[in-house]
Write a protein that holds these residues in place. Structure first.
Motif, PDB file in Angstrom:
ATOM      1  N   VAL A  18       0.840  -1.201   0.000  1.00  0.00           N
ATOM      2  CA  VAL A  18       0.000   0.000   0.000  1.00  0.00           C
ATOM      3  C   VAL A  18       0.883   1.262   0.000  1.00  0.00           C
ATOM      4  N   PHE A  58      -6.769  -0.713  -3.415  1.00  0.00           N
ATOM      5  CA  PHE A  58      -6.044   0.556  -3.405  1.00  0.00           C
ATOM      6  C   PHE A  58      -5.826   1.129  -4.812  1.00  0.00           C
ATOM      7  N   ARG A 219     -10.745   1.449   2.800  1.00  0.00           N
ATOM      8  CA  ARG A 219      -9.284   1.262   2.846  1.00  0.00           C
ATOM      9  C   ARG A 219      -8.746   1.524   4.256  1.00  0.00           C
ATOM     10  N   ILE A 318      -5.467   6.065   2.077  1.00  0.00           N
ATOM     11  CA  ILE A 318      -6.783   5.709   2.645  1.00  0.00           C
ATOM     12  C   ILE A 318      -7.821   6.808   2.485  1.00  0.00           C
TER      13      ILE A 318
END
Ligand code: CA
Length: 319
Positions: A18, A58, A219, A318
């Motif tokens: 991520v 993502f 997320r 996020i």
């Protein structure tokens, strides 16, 4: 710069992925060309599944995922250790359920993809490995010249000046397949070693990861839930830490931002393969005398700048 990640996608690998995806989104001249699946925190197939699902959540559905080997070079099978399952959960993602994608892993084996990427991109390619090093050793066997072609290989693994994680001298990713680790360390490639010497200095607290849920996004909730599971298990092994080491994310952040490194040991390393200290990584006297300076073992970071880069990237990811 092109990046290729070899992950055994458990919790800290997922967080590393991520972070990397976000850092590369912020730099249009760089891209993630693929993720290859290793074993360790989970079985290899589960690692590939997790990488595909995390990439999708993502917004990186364009990154291909390749299946690697399922077990160490000298073994016939691999089982996830019970202690590892306790830390990463049965699914490797702390029992957080994120949707499967319709995408499947590519047909090409991981080692072939790595070797071809080295041929295609040469010194523009950085390979980051955060699991057992079997895929990378196989790729080097397929194409020995890739050691000198690739720009850099970043390895999350080893313990040189601190104790290991499996025992007093062996770190887990090296310990999974010491022979493959030795093949990578002795390959002559430009290596950046991000081992326990430095990854035990980068700590994420429960309070910090819980805050990610406040983004009110799928997320953010996924990352916060996954890290809550991880830190709960960490509390058993490291009472008083108040959080967890973020080993794999440290490797991906330093791969993109090596300027955050403040102290390194430049000495060729080897893996001890025989005797009671099997799995230990230590300076290689034979290579040392050849003044080989290709292996950089990271010892210290600018922690303030590191945390700033890491938390910024996660916050963006996020949002
Ligand atoms: Ca890992």
């Amino acid at each position: 710069m092109k990046y290729l990640c070899d992950l055994d996608t458990g919790i800290d690998d997922a967080l590393a992925l991520v972070t990397l995806v976000q850092l590369l989104k912020n730099d249009p001249s760089s891209s993630l060309i693929g993720v290859t699946a290793s074993y360790g925190n989970v079985q290899m197939e589960q690692s590939a599944r997790n990488s595909l699902a995390v990439l999708s959540l993502f917004g990186a559905d364009d990154v291909p995922v390749y299946l690697g080997v399922k077990h160490a070079s000298g073994m016939r099978s691999f089982e996830v250790a019970p202690g590892v399952e306790l830390i990463h959960g049965r699914n490797g993602l702390g029992e957080q359920n994120i949707p499967d994608t319709t995408r499947k892993p590519e047909q090409m084996p991981a080692a072939t993809f790595m070797a071809r990427a080295a041929e295609k991109y040469g010194s523009d390619l950085t390979i980051i490995a955060t699991g057992a090093l079997t895929n990378l050793a196989d790729a080097l066997q397929l194409r020995p010249s890739m050691a000198h072609e690739v720009g850099r290989i970043v390895i999350m693994g080893t313990a040189v000046t601190v104790p290991g994680s499996i025992n007093a001298w062996t770190e887990a990713n090296v310990g999974e397949d010491p022979e493959s680790a030795q093949r990578v360390l002795s390959s002559g490639a430009h290596l950046m070693i991000v081992g326990r010497d430095v990854t035990t200095t980068t700590v994420l607290t429960k309070k910090q990861s819980d805050a990610w849920a406040q983004a009110e996004t799928a997320r953010g909730k996924f990352l916060a839930g996954m890290l809550a599971f991880y830190i709960h298990a960490y509390n058993i092994n490291y009472p008083g830490l108040g959080g967890c080491f973020i080993s794999d994310p440290t490797a991906t952040v330093l791969a993109v931002h090596p300027e955050l490194i403040t102290q390194s040991l430049y000495r060729h390393l080897k893996v001890e393969l025989d005797g009671p200290t099997r799995g230990r990584t230590i300076g290689d006297l034979a290579f040392g005398q050849k003044k080989d300076m290709q292996t950089q073992t990271v010892l210290q970071l600018n922690l303030d700048a590191f945390y700033h880069t890491f938390f910024d990237a996660v916050a963006q990811a996020i949002a």
